[in-house]
Write a protein that holds these residues in place. Structure first.
Motif, PDB file in Angstrom:
ATOM      1  N   UNK A 204       0.813  -1.216   0.000  1.00 21.56           N
ATOM      2  CA  UNK A 204       0.000   0.000   0.000  1.00 21.56           C
ATOM      3  C   UNK A 204       0.845   1.263   0.000  1.00 21.56           C
ATOM      4  N   UNK A 205       2.151   1.080   0.249  1.00 25.90           N
ATOM      5  CA  UNK A 205       3.010   2.262   0.385  1.00 25.90           C
ATOM      6  C   UNK A 205       3.489   2.717  -0.992  1.00 25.90           C
ATOM      7  N   UNK A 206       3.251   3.996  -1.282  1.00 31.57           N
ATOM      8  CA  UNK A 206       3.736   4.555  -2.541  1.00 31.57           C
ATOM      9  C   UNK A 206       5.094   5.211  -2.263  1.00 31.57           C
ATOM     10  N   UNK A 207       6.177   4.521  -2.662  1.00 31.70           N
ATOM     11  CA  UNK A 207       7.505   5.044  -2.360  1.00 31.70           C
ATOM     12  C   UNK A 207       7.906   6.119  -3.355  1.00 31.70           C
ATOM     13  N   UNK A 208       7.580   5.877  -4.619  1.00 34.21           N
ATOM     14  CA  UNK A 208       7.884   6.841  -5.670  1.00 34.21           C
ATOM     15  C   UNK A 208       6.588   7.060  -6.452  1.00 34.21           C
ATOM     16  N   UNK A 209       6.214   8.317  -6.608  1.00 34.86           N
ATOM     17  CA  UNK A 209       4.880   8.628  -7.114  1.00 34.86           C
ATOM     18  C   UNK A 209       4.960   9.388  -8.441  1.00 34.86           C
ATOM     19  N   UNK A 210       4.954   8.661  -9.527  1.00 31.38           N
ATOM     20  CA  UNK A 210       4.866   9.234 -10.871  1.00 31.38           C
ATOM     21  C   UNK A 210       5.829  10.396 -11.091  1.00 31.38           C
ATOM     22  N   UNK A 211       7.121  10.135 -10.970  1.00 30.04           N
ATOM     23  CA  UNK A 211       8.063  11.238 -11.140  1.00 30.04           C
ATOM     24  C   UNK A 211       8.598  11.296 -12.573  1.00 30.04           C
TER      25      UNK A 211
ATOM     26  N   UNK B 222      26.632  19.363  -6.314  1.00 32.21           N
ATOM     27  CA  UNK B 222      25.919  19.004  -7.539  1.00 32.21           C
ATOM     28  C   UNK B 222      25.847  20.151  -8.545  1.00 32.21           C
ATOM     29  N   UNK B 223      25.742  19.791  -9.820  1.00 30.34           N
ATOM     30  CA  UNK B 223      25.441  20.771 -10.866  1.00 30.34           C
ATOM     31  C   UNK B 223      23.967  21.143 -10.793  1.00 30.34           C
ATOM     32  N   UNK B 224      23.144  20.098 -10.649  1.00 22.79           N
ATOM     33  CA  UNK B 224      21.711  20.311 -10.454  1.00 22.79           C
ATOM     34  C   UNK B 224      21.236  19.307  -9.423  1.00 22.79           C
ATOM     35  N   UNK B 225      20.085  19.579  -8.835  1.00 22.03           N
ATOM     36  CA  UNK B 225      19.549  18.625  -7.880  1.00 22.03           C
ATOM     37  C   UNK B 225      18.027  18.573  -7.957  1.00 22.03           C
ATOM     38  N   UNK B 226      17.507  17.451  -7.497  1.00 25.36           N
ATOM     39  CA  UNK B 226      16.055  17.295  -7.395  1.00 25.36           C
ATOM     40  C   UNK B 226      15.736  17.112  -5.919  1.00 25.36           C
ATOM     41  N   UNK B 227      14.768  17.893  -5.429  1.00 24.73           N
ATOM     42  CA  UNK B 227      14.374  17.773  -4.035  1.00 24.73           C
ATOM     43  C   UNK B 227      13.159  16.849  -3.947  1.00 24.73           C
ATOM     44  N   UNK B 228      13.288  15.784  -3.163  1.00 24.99           N
ATOM     45  CA  UNK B 228      12.230  14.778  -3.016  1.00 24.99           C
ATOM     46  C   UNK B 228      11.477  14.979  -1.717  1.00 24.99           C
ATOM     47  N   UNK B 229      10.168  14.735  -1.786  1.00 31.68           N
ATOM     48  CA  UNK B 229       9.361  14.724  -0.578  1.00 31.68           C
ATOM     49  C   UNK B 229       8.125  13.896  -0.853  1.00 31.68           C
ATOM     50  N   UNK B 230       7.849  12.939   0.007  1.00 31.50           N
ATOM     51  CA  UNK B 230       6.674  12.074  -0.105  1.00 31.50           C
ATOM     52  C   UNK B 230       6.542  11.443  -1.486  1.00 31.50           C
TER      53      UNK B 230
ATOM     54  N   UNK C 224       7.552  12.349  -4.339  1.00 28.49           N
ATOM     55  CA  UNK C 224       7.450  13.221  -5.504  1.00 28.49           C
ATOM     56  C   UNK C 224       8.650  14.162  -5.571  1.00 28.49           C
ATOM     57  N   UNK C 225       8.936  14.589  -6.802  1.00 27.19           N
ATOM     58  CA  UNK C 225       9.974  15.597  -6.984  1.00 27.19           C
ATOM     59  C   UNK C 225       9.338  16.955  -6.756  1.00 27.19           C
ATOM     60  N   UNK C 226       9.853  17.702  -5.770  1.00 23.77           N
ATOM     61  CA  UNK C 226       9.275  19.001  -5.442  1.00 23.77           C
ATOM     62  C   UNK C 226       9.826  20.105  -6.326  1.00 23.77           C
ATOM     63  N   UNK C 227      11.100  19.974  -6.660  1.00 25.79           N
ATOM     64  CA  UNK C 227      11.730  21.006  -7.483  1.00 25.79           C
ATOM     65  C   UNK C 227      13.025  20.439  -8.059  1.00 25.79           C
ATOM     66  N   UNK C 228      13.312  20.852  -9.303  1.00 25.89           N
ATOM     67  CA  UNK C 228      14.576  20.498  -9.937  1.00 25.89           C
ATOM     68  C   UNK C 228      15.256  21.795 -10.330  1.00 25.89           C
ATOM     69  N   UNK C 229      16.556  21.901 -10.065  1.00 22.35           N
ATOM     70  CA  UNK C 229      17.247  23.124 -10.465  1.00 22.35           C
ATOM     71  C   UNK C 229      18.684  23.119 -10.027  1.00 22.35           C
ATOM     72  N   UNK C 230      19.379  24.210 -10.354  1.00 23.80           N
ATOM     73  CA  UNK C 230      20.747  24.350  -9.881  1.00 23.80           C
ATOM     74  C   UNK C 230      20.689  24.668  -8.395  1.00 23.80           C
ATOM     75  N   UNK C 231      21.811  24.458  -7.687  1.00 22.64           N
ATOM     76  CA  UNK C 231      21.806  24.755  -6.257  1.00 22.64           C
ATOM     77  C   UNK C 231      21.315  26.164  -5.957  1.00 22.64           C
ATOM     78  N   UNK C 232      21.740  27.163  -6.747  1.00 22.99           N
ATOM     79  CA  UNK C 232      21.320  28.522  -6.411  1.00 22.99           C
ATOM     80  C   UNK C 232      19.846  28.740  -6.719  1.00 22.99           C
ATOM     81  N   UNK C 233      19.340  28.107  -7.777  1.00 21.49           N
ATOM     82  CA  UNK C 233      17.900  28.200  -8.055  1.00 21.49           C
ATOM     83  C   UNK C 233      17.087  27.619  -6.893  1.00 21.49           C
ATOM     84  N   UNK C 234      17.534  26.455  -6.435  1.00 21.30           N
ATOM     85  CA  UNK C 234      16.810  25.790  -5.347  1.00 21.30           C
ATOM     86  C   UNK C 234      16.851  26.641  -4.085  1.00 21.30           C
ATOM     87  N   UNK C 235      18.025  27.210  -3.818  1.00 17.42           N
ATOM     88  CA  UNK C 235      18.173  27.966  -2.583  1.00 17.42           C
ATOM     89  C   UNK C 235      17.513  29.335  -2.679  1.00 17.42           C
TER      90      UNK C 235
END
Lengths: 334, 298
Positions: free
Chosen positions: A21-28, A207-215, A217-228
């Motif tokens: 029942x656990x959705x570990x990765x949700x349609x990313x 990293x050159x770019x990163x994806x932030x994961x939560x529950x 799903x990917x919450x945001x993808x971008x360069x470190x400065x974009x994310x920050x």
């Protein structure tokens, strides 16, 4: 980054993984360019490690697809995929010498013996472990084992190297050294690195770019400065760095602690007045929490270099920040 | 009254404390206290019996008329008989062969079963499987022996009915039954060994291009060797010493144990000499196991 003509090194489309029942990765959906140093960042249970294991082939997706350099590898077993993994616990074979560990992948793929010996030597040299080939993993330190694990993966010249919390087991000083070393290694090898980490500092600095994961799903993808600088939502703002959450009309906005000045607001600035609640001396900066209202407080970081007198708990201060340092992250709760 | 009692208790406590302090500061006394009982048992019951066996094997029987008497005059005649007699040699070889066959069969069954238990089954069914595997050990040896006699019956046995053929009460019947009896002793150490084996090692092998077979040969098997040796010591030595299954099956197959048993009342020194054979075989087996380095991790 890959240009438009080239295929992405890795491309995930609608990738999902359910465990019961656990959705570990949700349609990313995610694209990693060739030669990128890409981080999957998130708290534990956010789906980042499962995503890495799906790319490696240790788990098969419930739905969606995984492409490696334009080829769908979703159904391929791990031993057919042109990716290699550096495991969190290194997973060195304890009954084999360092050289035999590094040689394993080449031997399995029937690389001729003479080439094997040369490539093993090169791989050990690239991680500064010349002369360690005859030792057993149990005779090495944690940092050395980590480098053997790297050599064992890199010797196969995979198109993508996957690293699962590669620095998690190392102590701080060693971790900082290895961050630099990993980065160099990636630039020299020209291989796409995808690494999983829960350490936002590590993700931002490497990293050159990163994806932030939560529950899942990917919450945001971008360069470190974009994310920050431009967090897409409240979660990203709070997980990556420290964020002050403020209500601005109907919007929810954040201001980073180092963007707040201890001064009265001038033209075009936002501002507040409050009482210092606690003081944390952090070396390069001092961090204050300033209570600005019954239900609100702001965290402020001030460099220690400018010689300004340190504030004491109980002091009343004026705070100011520029309107451009304000980032909208969502709607304020009604 | 109450006051005096208190005083007494105080005194006793001090004496006890002093004794405790003395014992805790003298390592030798501590160890002695811990090990005296078991040591006495091992030296007396095991080593003593072994020495008695060896001494007896040097005596011989002399028959004058109808009277047979044991002569306590040391000599190696019994050993000569054991080595020279083709019957004794055949029986010893048959026993070793059967013990090896039992070990091989148990290993072949235990490897996949233990792998499933340790690496595939869910945590809950894993516990159930461990109980299921060890459950036969709760039933008596004789019960299981007779049950197999019924099943192996060449005319009406369950195996004949279901499979159409049965190994019967011969050597293969014995090997089948012994394999059944000692299987848990092979499954459990291998299961424990696999349980200790991190999954990441298996994943690392497949990640580096190893197929399942390659991973098994190059990673699982070498790391599992100590567990396999541990299991095989059980299955091999238990088979080597067994004689009762053959008796239950009517005595058509003779093992070293059957021979010792039948000589026991007739020629005790010869029986003793023959009894040293499995001891020597086991010693050789353990030395061989040690040479593989497998005993280091036991």
């Amino acid at each position: 980054m890959a240009n438009a003509e080239q295929h992405s090194a890795v491309r995930l489309r609608g990738l999902s993984k359910h465990f019961g029942d656990v959705v570990a990765v949700d349609a990313i959906d995610l694209e990693v360019g060739a030669g990128e140093f890409f981080a999957l960042l998130g708290p534990s249970g956010s789906g980042k490690t499962t995503t890495l294991r799906l790319i490696a082939g240790f788990e098969l997706p419930t739905s969606g697809s995984i492409e490696l350099a334009g080829h769908d590898i979703s159904g391929q077993p791990p031993f057919e995929r042109d990716v290699n993994t550096v495991f969190q616990d290194y997973a060195l074979f304890p009954h084999m010498t360092v050289a035999a560990n590094v040689e394993y992948g080449l031997k399995v793929k029937r690389v001729p013996k003479r080439d094997r010996a040369r490539r093993v030597e090169e791989a050990l040299a690239s991680v500064r472990l010349e002369g360690y080939g005859g030792r057993k993993p149990s005779q090495l330190s944690g940092g050395q084992r980590q480098r053997v694990a790297l050599a064992r993966a890199l010797v196969n010249r995979p198109s993508v190297l996957l690293l699962d919390e590669p620095l998690g087991a190392l102590d701080r000083k060693l971790r900082e050294d290895m961050q630099v070393e990993l980065k160099h290694l990636q630039q020299r090898a020209g291989i796409t690195f995808i690494f999983v980490t829960h350490d936002q500092g590590e993700a931002l600095s490497m990293s050159d770019r990163l994806a932030v994961f939560h529950e899942g799903r990917v919450q945001q993808v971008g360069t470190p400065s974009e994310i920050y600088e431009q967090p897409a939502n409240e979660f990203v703002a709070g997980f990556v760095g420290t964020a002050n959450l403020l209500r601005d009309g109907t919007d929810l906005v954040t201001v980073r602690p180092e963007r707040i000045r201890l001064a009265a607001p001038s033209n075009g600035d936002d501002g507040a007045r409050g009482v210092v609640e606690y003081v944390q001396y952090l070396g390069a900066v001092t961090r204050y929490r300033v209570r600005t209202g019954e239900w609100s407080s702001l965290v402020v970081e001030v460099p220690n270099a400018d010689g300004s007198a340190a504030l004491q708990v109980g002091d009343t201060v004026d705070l100011a920040w520029s309107g451009t340092d304000r980032q909208r992250v969502g709607s304020a709760p009604a | 009254m109450g006051r005096r009692l208190d005083g007494d208790q105080g005194l006793t406590r001090t004496a006890r404390q002093r004794a405790a302090r003395f014992v805790s500061s003298h390592r030798g006394i501590r160890l002695g206290g811990l090990l005296a009982g078991p040591l006495l048992w091992i030296v007396g019951a095991y080593i003593g019996a072994l020495i008695a066996l060896l001494v007896t094997s040097l005596y011989h029987n002399e028959t004058t008329g109808l009277l047979t008497q044991m002569v306590t005059e040391p000599g190696l005649d019994n050993y000569r008989t054991v080595v020279d007699s083709p019957v004794y040699r055949d029986v010893a070889l048959r026993t070793v062969g059967a013990a090896l066959a039992v070990t091989a069969i148990d290993l072949a069954i235990a490897l996949p079963v233990a792998f499933y238990m340790a690496k595939v089954a869910s945590t809950r069914s894993r516990r159930r499987l461990v109980i299921a595997v060890t459950m036969p050990l709760w039933a008596g040896y004789l019960v299981k022996g007779y049950a197999w006699r019924a099943m192996l019956n060449p005319e009406s046995g369950l195996i004949k009915e279901v499979v159409g053929a049965t190994p019967g009460y011969g050597l293969w019947g014995t090997i089948t039954t012994l394999s059944y009896l000692w299987l848990p002793y092979m499954v459990i150490p291998i299961y424990a060994g696999l349980d200790r084996l991190p999954n990441s090692l298996l994943e690392a092998s497949t990640d580096l291009g190893g197929t399942a077979g390659r991973t098994f040969r190059s990673v699982v098997l070498p790391l599992l060797l100590p567990s396999i040796v541990a299991g095989s010591i059980f299955t091999f030595s238990l088979s080597l010493g067994d004689f009762y299954v053959n008796r239950i099956f009517g005595g058509t197959t003779q093992f070293i144990g059957n021979n010792i048993y039948s000589n026991f009342g007739v020629n005790l020194p010869l029986a003793a000499a023959y009894a040293t054979v499995p001891v020597l075989i086991m010693a050789a087996y353990l030395l061989l196991a040690r040479a593989t380095g497998a005993l280091k991790e036991l």
